[in-house]
Write a protein that holds these residues in place. Structure first.
Motif, PDB file in Angstrom:
ATOM      1  N   GLU A 222     -15.448   7.480  -0.261  1.00 52.42           N
ATOM      2  CA  GLU A 222     -14.712   6.990  -1.439  1.00 52.42           C
ATOM      3  C   GLU A 222     -15.327   7.518  -2.739  1.00 52.42           C
ATOM      4  OE1 GLU A 222     -13.944   2.780  -1.495  1.00 52.42           O
ATOM      5  OE2 GLU A 222     -12.973   2.878  -3.459  1.00 52.42           O
TER       6      GLU A 222
ATOM      7  N   VAL B 118      -4.829   2.157  -0.752  1.00 50.52           N
ATOM      8  CA  VAL B 118      -4.582   0.715  -0.825  1.00 50.52           C
ATOM      9  C   VAL B 118      -3.064   0.552  -0.934  1.00 50.52           C
ATOM     10  CG1 VAL B 118      -4.900  -1.323  -2.279  1.00 50.52           C
ATOM     11  CG2 VAL B 118      -6.837   0.191  -1.802  1.00 50.52           C
TER      12      VAL B 118
ATOM     13  N   LYS C 295     -15.144  -2.211   9.846  1.00 48.80           N
ATOM     14  CA  LYS C 295     -15.693  -1.246   8.877  1.00 48.80           C
ATOM     15  C   LYS C 295     -16.850  -1.918   8.139  1.00 48.80           C
ATOM     16  CE  LYS C 295     -13.599  -0.179   4.793  1.00 48.80           C
ATOM     17  NZ  LYS C 295     -14.616  -0.572   3.819  1.00 48.80           N
TER      18      LYS C 295
ATOM     19  N   GLY D 111      -8.466  -4.209   4.565  1.00 51.42           N
ATOM     20  CA  GLY D 111      -9.571  -4.023   3.629  1.00 51.42           C
ATOM     21  C   GLY D 111      -9.891  -5.310   2.879  1.00 51.42           C
ATOM     22  N   ASP D 112     -11.171  -5.428   2.488  1.00 55.31           N
ATOM     23  CA  ASP D 112     -11.502  -6.601   1.667  1.00 55.31           C
ATOM     24  C   ASP D 112     -10.960  -6.425   0.245  1.00 55.31           C
ATOM     25  OD1 ASP D 112     -13.282  -4.732   0.741  1.00 55.31           O
ATOM     26  OD2 ASP D 112     -15.073  -5.980   0.972  1.00 55.31           O
ATOM     27  N   SER D 113     -10.318  -5.274  -0.005  1.00 54.65           N
ATOM     28  CA  SER D 113      -9.563  -5.118  -1.263  1.00 54.65           C
ATOM     29  C   SER D 113      -8.511  -6.215  -1.380  1.00 54.65           C
ATOM     30  CB  SER D 113      -8.885  -3.740  -1.308  1.00 54.65           C
ATOM     31  OG  SER D 113      -8.142  -3.504  -0.130  1.00 54.65           O
TER      32      SER D 113
ATOM     33  N   TYR E  92      -2.304  -6.174   5.012  1.00 55.09           N
ATOM     34  CA  TYR E  92      -2.899  -7.506   4.853  1.00 55.09           C
ATOM     35  C   TYR E  92      -2.075  -8.618   5.493  1.00 55.09           C
ATOM     36  CZ  TYR E  92      -4.880  -4.672   1.084  1.00 55.09           C
ATOM     37  OH  TYR E  92      -5.463  -3.659   0.369  1.00 55.09           O
TER      38      TYR E  92
ATOM     39  N   HIS F  31     -18.502   3.655   5.692  1.00 52.80           N
ATOM     40  CA  HIS F  31     -17.921   3.735   4.354  1.00 52.80           C
ATOM     41  C   HIS F  31     -19.035   4.130   3.392  1.00 52.80           C
ATOM     42  CE1 HIS F  31     -15.177   1.584   1.128  1.00 52.80           C
ATOM     43  NE2 HIS F  31     -15.758   2.682   0.649  1.00 52.80           N
TER      44      HIS F  31
ATOM     45  N   LEU G 226      -6.101  -0.547   8.016  1.00 58.63           N
ATOM     46  CA  LEU G 226      -7.376  -1.146   7.604  1.00 58.63           C
ATOM     47  C   LEU G 226      -7.099  -2.443   6.849  1.00 58.63           C
ATOM     48  CD1 LEU G 226     -10.450  -1.120   6.944  1.00 58.63           C
ATOM     49  CD2 LEU G 226      -9.876   0.262   4.937  1.00 58.63           C
TER      50      LEU G 226
ATOM     51  N   THR H 238      -4.121   0.457   4.005  1.00 59.73           N
ATOM     52  CA  THR H 238      -4.563  -0.928   4.118  1.00 59.73           C
ATOM     53  C   THR H 238      -3.327  -1.775   4.426  1.00 59.73           C
ATOM     54  OG1 THR H 238      -4.262  -1.500   1.782  1.00 59.73           O
ATOM     55  CG2 THR H 238      -6.415  -0.587   2.420  1.00 59.73           C
TER      56      THR H 238
ATOM     57  N   ILE I  65     -10.750   8.654   0.090  1.00 55.62           N
ATOM     58  CA  ILE I  65      -9.999   7.944  -0.960  1.00 55.62           C
ATOM     59  C   ILE I  65     -10.646   8.359  -2.275  1.00 55.62           C
ATOM     60  CG2 ILE I  65     -11.332   5.802  -0.445  1.00 55.62           C
ATOM     61  CD1 ILE I  65      -8.810   4.295  -1.649  1.00 55.62           C
TER      62      ILE I  65
ATOM     63  N   VAL J 131      -6.918   7.511   3.009  1.00 57.95           N
ATOM     64  CA  VAL J 131      -6.561   6.092   3.019  1.00 57.95           C
ATOM     65  C   VAL J 131      -6.139   5.701   1.608  1.00 57.95           C
ATOM     66  CG1 VAL J 131      -8.980   5.332   2.706  1.00 57.95           C
ATOM     67  CG2 VAL J 131      -7.292   3.722   3.580  1.00 57.95           C
TER      68      VAL J 131
ATOM     69  N   VAL K 179     -15.162   6.336   6.001  1.00 57.54           N
ATOM     70  CA  VAL K 179     -14.452   6.401   4.723  1.00 57.54           C
ATOM     71  C   VAL K 179     -15.381   7.039   3.695  1.00 57.54           C
ATOM     72  CG1 VAL K 179     -13.563   5.000   2.797  1.00 57.54           C
ATOM     73  CG2 VAL K 179     -12.937   4.427   5.152  1.00 57.54           C
TER      74      VAL K 179
ATOM     75  N   ASP L   4     -12.277  -5.219   7.873  1.00 59.16           N
ATOM     76  CA  ASP L   4     -13.346  -4.877   6.930  1.00 59.16           C
ATOM     77  C   ASP L   4     -14.320  -6.055   6.861  1.00 59.16           C
ATOM     78  OD1 ASP L   4     -14.561  -3.285   5.071  1.00 59.16           O
ATOM     79  OD2 ASP L   4     -13.047  -3.552   3.512  1.00 59.16           O
TER      80      ASP L   4
END
Ligand code: KIV
Length: 308
Positions: free
Chosen positions: A190, A223, A120, A51-53, A32, A144, A49, A30, A211, A221, A188, A91
């Motif tokens: 997970e 984070v 994604k 990610g919305d993480s 950002y 995902h 990625l 990931t 993951i 993947v 993905v 994402d």
């Protein structure tokens, strides 16, 4: 371009398919922001990625469901600016793809406004029609399945491994196949038992990016903040390869001590001007200088109005 110099171009989903067909494992991280995207791109990570993480690890939200399209586009654009080779995947946030039409509209913004190459979306069989609509519109999609954080409330709230029972394992296999057949270029997987993830991988043509799903996936993947040791909480399936929390804390404490003790800035971080020019600007003579020279931390010596 000089002779022999290779021009860098951004990887496409066709490159990812070729790498997968050649048996290459696919490391994905990931990302950002601009500076870390640059570092990861230079390190040769093929897929980044956004990610919305980021809602939790960067913005301090308590879950990913608070993340908005505006936030995702903002960070995706920064990652695209920071990378020149990696395939950047945006994402799609919670409720941005509730219908196929809405999905195409919002996914289009990731490509048009932020410069991403793919998006994604979470969900298996339930998201297959949406994946189909996106692919038909020319938008590459990463699926995902398994633990899908945006459905955390529907999945009972607690983060948990998915597919441990007979029926849920079968359902996950069906999810994976449905997403592949809908046209996704990768998926993905997970928080799934490693044996099941390996079976899913062996039944698919497209790469699985795991993951918390064992070593039998086509790629992995993580984070980024988990990898770098920068989070407050690191899940069991993640491995820290650095301790940036310690490194940043130590740097901040050392710098603050240097400021307080007058060791920062030093000559290397300061600029001097010609003394005669300064005398002229201040209307002072070299003799005045001794009395107007500022001492560290004091404003004494600033010339009076009559001197200017
Ligand atoms: O948002 C994210 O970072 C993700 C990865 C954990 C796959 O979805």
């Amino acid at each position: 371009m000089s002779a022999g110099a290779e021009s860098i171009r951004r990887l496409t989903v066709a490159d990812i398919a070729r790498m997968h067909a050649d048996g290459e494992r696919l490391p994905t991280l990931t990302a950002y922001d601009y500076p870390t995207a640059r570092i990861l791109d230079e390190a040769g990570i093929p897929m980044l990625l956004v990610g919305d993480s980021l809602g939790q690890v960067l913005l301090g939200y308590d879950s990913t469901v608070r993340v908005t399209m505006t936030e995702m586009l903002h960070h995706t654009a920064a990652v695209v600016r920071g990378s020149s080779r990696a395939l950047v995947i945006g994402d799609m946030p919670f409720l941005s793809y509730s219908t196929p039409g809405e999905a195409v509209e919002n996914a289009g913004r990731f490509l048009r406004e932020a410069g991403a190459t793919a998006v994604k979306i979470e969900g298996g069989v339930r998201s297959a029609r949406t994946v189909e609509a996106l692919v038909r519109a020319g938008i590459p999609v990463m699926g995902h399945i398994g633990w899908t954080p945006q459905s955390q409330h529907g999945l009972g709230g607690k983060v948990r491994v998915q597919g441990k029972g007979r029926d849920t394992a079968r359902a996950l296999l069906a999810d994976a196949v449905a997403i592949q057949e809908a046209g996704a270029f990768s998926i993905v997987v997970e928080l799934v038992p490693e044996q099941l993830a390996a079976v899913i991988t062996s039944r698919l043509r497209i790469p699985t990016i795991g993951i918390g799903a064992g070593a039998g996936c086509s790629g992995q993947v993580q984070v980024l903040t988990d990898l770098l040791g920068l989070g407050t909480f690191r899940p069991r399936h993640a491995r820290a390869y650095a301790d940036l929390q310690g490194t940043i804390g130590a740097a901040a404490r050392t710098w603050a001590a240097d400021v307080m003790e007058g060791r920062f800035p030093g000559p290397a971080e300061s600029v001097r001007m010609d003394e005669a020019t300064l005398d002229e600007a201040l209307g002072r003579t070299p003799d005045d200088r001794a009395t107007t020279e500022p001492r560290a931390g004091h404003m004494a010596g600033i010339p009076l109005d009559r001197d200017l």
